[in-house]
Enzyme design. Structure first.
Site, PDB file in Angstrom:
ATOM      1  CG  ASP A  13      -1.782  -1.249   1.282  1.00 41.85           C
ATOM      2  OD1 ASP A  13      -2.289  -1.682   0.235  1.00 41.85           O
ATOM      3  OD2 ASP A  13      -1.901  -1.819   2.384  1.00 41.85           O
ATOM      4  CE  LYS A  16       3.328  -2.402  -4.501  1.00 39.06           C
ATOM      5  NZ  LYS A  16       2.884  -2.115  -3.127  1.00 39.06           N
ATOM      6  N   GLY A  40      -4.359  -4.522  -4.225  1.00 39.26           N
ATOM      7  CA  GLY A  40      -5.356  -3.590  -4.739  1.00 39.26           C
ATOM      8  C   GLY A  40      -4.639  -2.341  -5.182  1.00 39.26           C
ATOM      9  CG  HIS A  41      -2.157  -1.680  -8.023  1.00 43.90           C
ATOM     10  ND1 HIS A  41      -1.351  -2.078  -9.052  1.00 43.90           N
ATOM     11  CD2 HIS A  41      -1.513  -2.014  -6.892  1.00 43.90           C
ATOM     12  CE1 HIS A  41      -0.255  -2.638  -8.554  1.00 43.90           C
ATOM     13  NE2 HIS A  41      -0.343  -2.610  -7.249  1.00 43.90           N
ATOM     14  CD  GLN A 222       0.811  -8.851  -2.135  1.00 50.26           C
ATOM     15  OE1 GLN A 222       1.572  -9.530  -2.795  1.00 50.26           O
ATOM     16  NE2 GLN A 222      -0.443  -8.671  -2.488  1.00 50.26           N
ATOM     17  CE  LYS A 329      -2.176   7.800   0.385  1.00 52.69           C
ATOM     18  NZ  LYS A 329      -2.995   6.848   1.116  1.00 52.69           N
TER      19      LYS A 329
HETATM   20  P1  IMP Z   1      -2.451 -12.897   2.101  1.00 59.86           P
HETATM   21  O1  IMP Z   1      -1.516 -12.346   1.083  1.00 59.86           O
HETATM   22  O2  IMP Z   1      -3.889 -12.655   1.786  1.00 59.86           O
HETATM   23  O3  IMP Z   1      -2.159 -14.326   2.419  1.00 59.86           O
HETATM   24  O4  IMP Z   1      -2.195 -12.097   3.478  1.00 59.86           O
HETATM   25  C1  IMP Z   1      -0.964 -12.185   4.187  1.00 59.86           C
HETATM   26  C2  IMP Z   1      -0.615 -10.835   4.815  1.00 59.86           C
HETATM   27  O5  IMP Z   1      -0.302  -9.912   3.779  1.00 59.86           O
HETATM   28  C3  IMP Z   1      -1.746 -10.194   5.609  1.00 59.86           C
HETATM   29  O6  IMP Z   1      -1.177  -9.462   6.675  1.00 59.86           O
HETATM   30  C4  IMP Z   1      -2.369  -9.229   4.623  1.00 59.86           C
HETATM   31  O7  IMP Z   1      -3.037  -8.167   5.248  1.00 59.86           O
HETATM   32  C5  IMP Z   1      -1.142  -8.767   3.881  1.00 59.86           C
HETATM   33  N1  IMP Z   1      -1.406  -8.290   2.517  1.00 59.86           N
HETATM   34  C6  IMP Z   1      -1.644  -9.047   1.425  1.00 59.86           C
HETATM   35  N2  IMP Z   1      -1.823  -8.280   0.339  1.00 59.86           N
HETATM   36  C7  IMP Z   1      -1.667  -7.012   0.753  1.00 59.86           C
HETATM   37  C8  IMP Z   1      -1.681  -5.751   0.077  1.00 59.86           C
HETATM   38  O8  IMP Z   1      -1.874  -5.657  -1.139  1.00 59.86           O
HETATM   39  N3  IMP Z   1      -1.480  -4.657   0.847  1.00 59.86           N
HETATM   40  C9  IMP Z   1      -1.225  -4.743   2.180  1.00 59.86           C
HETATM   41  N4  IMP Z   1      -1.190  -5.888   2.854  1.00 59.86           N
HETATM   42  C10 IMP Z   1      -1.406  -7.012   2.144  1.00 59.86           C
END
Ligand code: IMP
Length: 434
Positions: A13, A16, A40-41, A222, A329
């Site tokens: 977040d 990117k 999520g973008h 991520q 930001k």
């Molecule tokens: P998973 O990727 O859904 O298995 O989640 C594993 C960890 O990564 C959790 O703490 C999620 O909140 C975090 N996470 C996964 N994708 C994102 C993202 O795009 N932004 C922020 N945190 C993420």
């Protein structure tokens, strides 16, 4: 053969999507190399706010080929939904190419992810519940279905018949409903039919673009601190978000990357569980969360907010071989009386300058802060570093010194134009394809 990697330096977040969007005029191809629809973008284009989870944000530009690389795990339902949404807005989605080798997130992966999190209760990772871990697990266990398999119902049936009894047993043991082979085969075959024209050998697509001298941008999802190897395990995602993941997941070799742009926010956020030494649980944190609209794009969960932490930043710069940084930001910090910047930790009575990637050590770390005076002025209209209030400039300089890499872009608002561009080695311009 210029290829650039855009990589998150924090817990995801970092913005990117805006970075890719800002650079997109110069590139012919944008490649997602890992993760799935857990990402999520948010891309702002005029009055339109588009939320994308799988399709790279470059899709908004007619000259860009958007590639979902082999390192991504694809939920076909999400992908079809995004393609339909984009097509409804008049965007030509034929340029979205999906690797035949990318793994499929099946409904049982989603169910297993959610049931397992429920079972872990207080020890849960706080996943996005999108089936990411189980899908990557099956990939490593060689039990997965790949996107290319979806076009052959016989292959689908064979794979599902082999794995489903175990999946159903496990789901049942966790009190969750199982799945039916025929229904899954039918669903998967329908996905294959719908997505067949998007499937490609994306490694050769990328290699051919590089051979033509076109600029390829590899977009990480991520961030480094959620990387399976380098993040605060086990509170991480299940893929390699670091720049190295771009080579395995994007189909390029390490020597084909000539720039790694690290992206970071002027403060820190984290979604899900896990240690977060600089977390703010007071009104200051609440204010930053509100002004920064820090809500998860995928899950709608409020993000945890904290001061900028330079300890993991140094680590992230090193493991990604970051060559330039985009700072996002900074405008959100306007109005704060003072700003804290974590420069080291105290852990078990000792000063710690190096980031411990073990969640246990991190949980015991107390931040050592340097305090900066804040500024009142809004920054949205500033377009040069010299135009920033002096205290904001000091803060940016401190971040740059701590990171040890030039901050070449500073974002002062969500719009593409709300960006301060410093003199830097510009990305090589590729001829725009029509
Ligand atoms: P998973 O990727 O859904 O298995 O989640 C594993 C960890 O990564 C959790 O703490 C999620 O909140 C975090 N996470 C996964 N994708 C994102 C993202 O795009 N932004 C922020 N945190 C993420």
């Amino acid at each position: 053969m210029p290829a650039s990697v855009v990589v998150g330096l924090q817990w995801g977040d970092e913005g990117k999507g805006k970075t890719t969007d800002f650079l997109s005029e110069q590139v012919a191809m944008v490649v997602r190399y890992q993760g799935g629809d857990n990402a999520g973008h948010t891309v702002v284009k005029g009055d339109e706010v588009l939320k994308l989870h799988l399709v790279p944000s470059g899709v908004l530009y007619p000259h860009i080929t958007s590639v979902i690389g082999n390192g991504v795990v694809v939920n076909p339902e999400t992908l079809i939904g995004e393609l339909d949404m984009l097509a409804a807005r008049g965007i030509d989605v034929r340029r979205v190419r999906v690797s035949r080798s990318a793994h499929v997130i099946m409904p049982y992966h989603v169910a297993l992810d959610r049931a397992n999190e429920a079972r872990l209760d207080g020890a849960k990772v706080g996943t996005t519940g999108r089936g990411i871990g189980p899908a990557y697990g099956d990939r490593a266990w060689r039990l997965g279905l790949r996107m290319g398999d979806l076009v052959d119902p016989e292959v689908i049936r064979g794979r599902i018949e082999r794995v489903l009894p175990d999946k159903n047993l496990l789901l049942d043991s966790m009190g969750a409903n199982g799945f039916d082979v025929d229904a899954l085969v039918e669903k998967a075959a329908a996905w294959g039919e719908r997505l067949a024209t998007h499937l490609d050998d994306t490694t050769w697509l990328v290699q051919s673009a590089l051979a033509r001298g076109e600029h390829v941008l590899l977009e990480g999802a991520q961030g480094t601190l959620l990387d399976l190897d380098h993040g605060s395990y086990p509170f991480v995602t299940s893929s390699n978000a670091v720049a190295g993941g771009a080579t395995t997941g994007g189909g390029i070799g390490p020597l084909q990357v000539d720039e790694v742009m690290g992206v970071m926010k002027a403060y820190a956020t984290r979604v899900g569980s896990g240690p977060f030494p600089t977390e703010l649980t007071d009104d200051i944190g609440e204010g930053i969360r509100e002004r920064g609209n820090e809500v998860g794009t995928t899950t709608g969960r409020p993000r945890r907010v904290g001061w900028f932490d330079a300890v993991p930043t140094r680590y992230a710069v090193a493991v990604n071989s970051v060559s330039s940084i985009m700072l996002n930001k900074i405008d959100i910090l306007s109005g704060l009386e003072s700003i804290c910047l974590c420069v080291a930790y105290e852990c078990d009575g000792r000063r710690l300058d190096r980031w411990p990637s073990s969640a246990e050590s991190l949980a015991r770390a107390t931040p050592i802060y340097e305090r900066f005076e804040g500024w009142e002025e809004p920054l949205h209209d500033v377009r040069s570093l010299a135009g920033l209030p002096e205290n904001a400039r000091r803060y940016v300089t401190a971040l740059e010194e701590l990171a040890g890499v030039p901050i070449v872009l500073v974002s002062v608002g969500p719009e593409r134009t709300q960006t301060i561009e410093r003199a830097w080695r510009p990305m090589r311009r590729a001829p725009v394809r029509v």
